[in-house]
Design an enzyme around this catalytic site. Structure first.
Site, PDB file in Angstrom:
ATOM      1  N   ARG A  38       0.830  -1.211   0.000  1.00  0.00           N
ATOM      2  CA  ARG A  38       0.000   0.000   0.000  1.00  0.00           C
ATOM      3  C   ARG A  38       0.866   1.264   0.000  1.00  0.00           C
ATOM      4  O   ARG A  38       0.474   2.268  -0.587  1.00  0.00           O
ATOM      5  CB  ARG A  38      -0.928   0.008   1.223  1.00  0.00           C
ATOM      6  CG  ARG A  38      -2.084  -0.937   1.057  1.00  0.00           C
ATOM      7  CD  ARG A  38      -2.985  -0.941   2.262  1.00  0.00           C
ATOM      8  NE  ARG A  38      -4.151  -1.774   2.010  1.00  0.00           N
ATOM      9  CZ  ARG A  38      -5.090  -2.028   2.890  1.00  0.00           C
ATOM     10  NH1 ARG A  38      -5.005  -1.527   4.110  1.00  0.00           N
ATOM     11  NH2 ARG A  38      -6.118  -2.785   2.571  1.00  0.00           N
ATOM     12  N   LYS A 200     -12.718  -9.185   9.806  1.00  0.00           N
ATOM     13  CA  LYS A 200     -13.674  -8.067   9.820  1.00  0.00           C
ATOM     14  C   LYS A 200     -15.055  -8.585   9.442  1.00  0.00           C
ATOM     15  O   LYS A 200     -15.563  -8.330   8.343  1.00  0.00           O
ATOM     16  CB  LYS A 200     -13.223  -6.971   8.846  1.00  0.00           C
ATOM     17  CG  LYS A 200     -11.958  -6.253   9.289  1.00  0.00           C
ATOM     18  CD  LYS A 200     -11.559  -5.169   8.317  1.00  0.00           C
ATOM     19  CE  LYS A 200     -10.270  -4.493   8.762  1.00  0.00           C
ATOM     20  NZ  LYS A 200      -9.729  -3.584   7.730  1.00  0.00           N
ATOM     21  N   GLY A 353      -5.181  -5.739   2.604  1.00  0.00           N
ATOM     22  CA  GLY A 353      -3.800  -5.678   3.087  1.00  0.00           C
ATOM     23  C   GLY A 353      -3.288  -7.021   3.592  1.00  0.00           C
ATOM     24  O   GLY A 353      -2.165  -7.434   3.269  1.00  0.00           O
ATOM     25  N   GLY A 376     -12.318  -4.477   1.565  1.00  0.00           N
ATOM     26  CA  GLY A 376     -13.710  -4.038   1.670  1.00  0.00           C
ATOM     27  C   GLY A 376     -14.104  -3.095   0.542  1.00  0.00           C
ATOM     28  O   GLY A 376     -15.221  -3.166   0.033  1.00  0.00           O
TER      29      GLY A 376
HETATM   30  N1  LIG Z   1     -10.309 -17.988  12.395  1.00  0.00           N
HETATM   31  C1  LIG Z   1      -9.842 -16.762  12.644  1.00  0.00           C
HETATM   32  N2  LIG Z   1      -9.962 -16.222  13.877  1.00  0.00           N
HETATM   33  C2  LIG Z   1      -9.475 -14.982  14.135  1.00  0.00           C
HETATM   34  N3  LIG Z   1      -8.862 -14.198  13.228  1.00  0.00           N
HETATM   35  C3  LIG Z   1      -8.730 -14.684  11.987  1.00  0.00           C
HETATM   36  C4  LIG Z   1      -9.204 -15.976  11.627  1.00  0.00           C
HETATM   37  N4  LIG Z   1      -8.918 -16.177  10.327  1.00  0.00           N
HETATM   38  C5  LIG Z   1      -8.288 -15.077   9.886  1.00  0.00           C
HETATM   39  N5  LIG Z   1      -8.147 -14.177  10.876  1.00  0.00           N
HETATM   40  C6  LIG Z   1      -7.461 -12.853  10.826  1.00  0.00           C
HETATM   41  O1  LIG Z   1      -8.057 -12.028   9.846  1.00  0.00           O
HETATM   42  C7  LIG Z   1      -7.149 -10.953   9.629  1.00  0.00           C
HETATM   43  C8  LIG Z   1      -7.360 -10.344   8.260  1.00  0.00           C
HETATM   44  O2  LIG Z   1      -8.707  -9.981   8.058  1.00  0.00           O
HETATM   45  P1  LIG Z   1      -9.142  -8.753   7.142  1.00  0.00           P
HETATM   46  O3  LIG Z   1      -8.604  -7.479   7.711  1.00  0.00           O
HETATM   47  O4  LIG Z   1     -10.596  -8.861   6.952  1.00  0.00           O
HETATM   48  O5  LIG Z   1      -8.372  -9.063   5.764  1.00  0.00           O
HETATM   49  P2  LIG Z   1      -7.774  -8.045   4.672  1.00  0.00           P
HETATM   50  O6  LIG Z   1      -6.818  -7.098   5.384  1.00  0.00           O
HETATM   51  O7  LIG Z   1      -7.064  -8.902   3.677  1.00  0.00           O
HETATM   52  O8  LIG Z   1      -8.942  -7.313   4.103  1.00  0.00           O
HETATM   53  C9  LIG Z   1      -5.759 -11.553   9.804  1.00  0.00           C
HETATM   54  O9  LIG Z   1      -5.023 -10.745  10.688  1.00  0.00           O
HETATM   55  C10 LIG Z   1      -6.021 -12.948  10.380  1.00  0.00           C
HETATM   56  O10 LIG Z   1      -5.189 -13.276  11.473  1.00  0.00           O
HETATM   57  O1  LIG Z   2      -7.439  -2.326   5.595  1.00  0.00           O
HETATM   58  C1  LIG Z   2      -8.443  -1.784   5.131  1.00  0.00           C
HETATM   59  O2  LIG Z   2      -9.490  -2.473   4.621  1.00  0.00           O
HETATM   60  P1  LIG Z   2      -9.473  -4.050   4.222  1.00  0.00           P
HETATM   61  O3  LIG Z   2      -9.152  -4.857   5.464  1.00  0.00           O
HETATM   62  O4  LIG Z   2     -10.883  -4.288   3.753  1.00  0.00           O
HETATM   63  O5  LIG Z   2      -8.474  -4.240   3.136  1.00  0.00           O
HETATM   64  C2  LIG Z   2      -8.592  -0.291   5.051  1.00  0.00           C
HETATM   65  O6  LIG Z   2      -7.435   0.366   5.515  1.00  0.00           O
HETATM   66  C3  LIG Z   2      -9.817   0.164   5.843  1.00  0.00           C
HETATM   67  O7  LIG Z   2      -9.640  -0.108   7.203  1.00  0.00           O
HETATM   68  P2  LIG Z   2     -10.948  -0.258   8.147  1.00  0.00           P
HETATM   69  O8  LIG Z   2     -11.669  -1.531   7.746  1.00  0.00           O
HETATM   70  O9  LIG Z   2     -10.406  -0.308   9.556  1.00  0.00           O
HETATM   71  O10 LIG Z   2     -11.820   0.952   7.896  1.00  0.00           O
END
Ligand SMILES: Nc1ncnc2c1ncn2[C@@H]1O[C@H](COP(=O)(O)OP(=O)(O)O)[C@@H](O)[C@H]1O
Ligand SMILES: O=C(OP(=O)(O)O)[C@H](O)COP(=O)(O)O
Length: 399
Positions: A38, A200, A353, A376
């Site tokens: 990023r 998330k 990320g 997201g």
């Molecule tokens: N079963 C689980 N329980 C708790 N955390 C989890 C689990 N599976 C994945 N994760 C966590 O989800 C996090 C990433 O989620 P998210 O922020 O939604 O993804 P991204 O950043 O790719 O959008 C990682 O830090 C990972 O450790």
């Molecule tokens: O990491 C982000 O989103 P992502 O986990 O959906 O890739 C963005 O920085 C938004 O962060 P936020 O979901 O805490 O608003």
């Protein structure tokens, strides 16, 4: 929607320009950045502004500090990494605004770069508070949004601020992301498979209510899976669950069934007795998660099942790791799915990320078609929404 880009602004020389970036990057326990895509992604826009002789003021959030100052979430490591990537000093401001910040900005020369502190240290950011946005402007004459990954949030440094600075534009990262999306996703080749995971749950689970109308298969792993499994009546121990989303999860599964969208959940998982790298762990069917244990990865049968779903896929979108891949004991499910995505005969799009970090850690980044900085944000575009951060850049609506 008419959007101006940074290279369409006539004269940047000597101008104070506010660039919103998304430097919300994964870090280890010691605060070391583990994945800098990023930051690297925003370099072309920052470099352009520097070369044009602008005084560049950068702003970003990092993590979710809930409106309070917390050194764990300082932007300083990101500023340091940006310095290395730009090959020039990036000064870290002690705050987002105030006398010290003003003094620092007043001393800037053309081509200088200053990084403000984490905008989420103030509650006004997430409340999209105009008064906070006005403080954030710090006398900047031009606003540029190059933070695609947070443009699905109507937050002060993304949305309200566009009403406080006269000239607004988008950066090159934003342009690349939107152009790719329009080209690849307006009429995707089918079958279209969406793989969702991560932590998330609230925010991304709701997206599925619309996505279920747009995709052919849905595969759910990671922390996201356990709200669905609980909705199906399974005991999931201490696994990540958002109880208030259980009715939504049920609705999504009903809708998928009615529409003939195949819906895959893990059949086995790795459970641990603590959220720790060294926790005792074992593989179990999802029907037998013991009380007090938490599922931190999908199991091998689920990984094989998920790989199988990709055999006839023509387009694959993946956001959210399958497990806590940051800990070796719970990384196998994510790496298996990364391999399967990397090796399938489809257009493959990775977003987010942590998913980006996982795919790079798995060594298959070179095998996927496109890596988006947004998770997201990409999913909400896919839902058919106009992102608030993009809408705010509509120059026709504004003036
Ligand atoms: N079963 C689980 N329980 C708790 N955390 C989890 C689990 N599976 C994945 N994760 C966590 O989800 C996090 C990433 O989620 P998210 O922020 O939604 O993804 P991204 O950043 O790719 O959008 C990682 O830090 C990972 O450790
Ligand atoms: O990491 C982000 O989103 P992502 O986990 O959906 O890739 C963005 O920085 C938004 O962060 P936020 O979901 O805490 O608003």
């Amino acid at each position: 929607m008419p959007i101006r880009y940074i290279d369409q602004i006539k004269d940047l020389k000597d101008k104070r320009i506010f660039i919103r970036v998304d430097f919300n990057v994964p870090q280890d326990d010691k605060g070391n950045i583990t994945e800098d895509t990023r930051i690297a992604g925003a370099v072309p826009t920052i470099k352009y502004a520097v070369e044009q002789g602008a005084k560049v003021v950068l702003a970003s959030h990092l993590g979710r500090p809930k409106g309070e100052k917390n050194t764990k979430y300082t932007m300083a490591p990101a500023a340091k990494r940006l310095s290395e990537l730009l090959g020039k000093k990036v000064r870290q401001a002690p705050d987002c605004f105030g006398p010290e910040v003003s003094a620092l900005l007043d001393a800037m020369k053309p081509g200088d770069v200053v990084m403000l502190e984490n905008v989420r240290f103030y509650p006004g950011e997430e409340k999209n508070d105009v008064a906070f946005a006005r403080q954030l402007t710090n006398g900047c004459e031009i606003y540029v949004n190059d933070a695609f990954a947070v443009s699905h949030r109507a937050h002060a440094s993304v949305e309200a601020i566009t009403r406080c600075i006269p000239t607004i534009a988008a950066g090159f990262l934003m342009r690349n992301e939107m152009t790719f999306f329009d080209k690849a996703m307006s009429n995707p080749v089918r079958p279209l498979v969406a793989i969702l995971g991560g932590a998330k749950v609230s925010g991304k689970l709701e997206v599925l209510q619309t996505l279920v109308n747009k995709v052919d298969k849905i595969v759910i792993g990671g922390g996201m899976a356990f709200t669905f499994l609980k909705a199906m009546g399974y005991s999931v121990g201490k696994s990540l669950v958002e109880d208030e989303l259980i009715p939504t999860a049920k609705k999504i599964m009903d809708k998928a069934q009615k529409r003939g969208v195949t819906f895959y959940l893990p059949v086995d998982c790795i459970v641990a007795n603590a959220f720790e790298a060294t926790a005792t762990n074992f593989i179990t069917p999802v029907q037998e998660i013991p009380e007090g244990w938490m599922a931190l990865d999908i199991g091998p049968a689920s990984a094989a099942l998920f790989a199988e779903t990709l055999r006839d896929a023509k387009t694959v979108i993946w956001n959210g790791p399958m497990g806590v891949f940051e800990m070796d004991a719970f990384a196998r499910g994510t790496f298996s799915v990364a391999e399967a995505v990397g090796n399938c005969y489809a257009t493959t799009i990775i977003g987010g990320g942590d998913t980006d970090a996982a795919v790079r850690k798995a060594g298959v980044a070179g095998k996927v078609s496109y890596i988006s900085t947004g998770g997201g944000a990409f999913l909400e575009l896919l839902e058919g929404k106009t992102l608030p951060g993009v809408k705010a850049l509509d120059i026709k609506a504004k003036k």
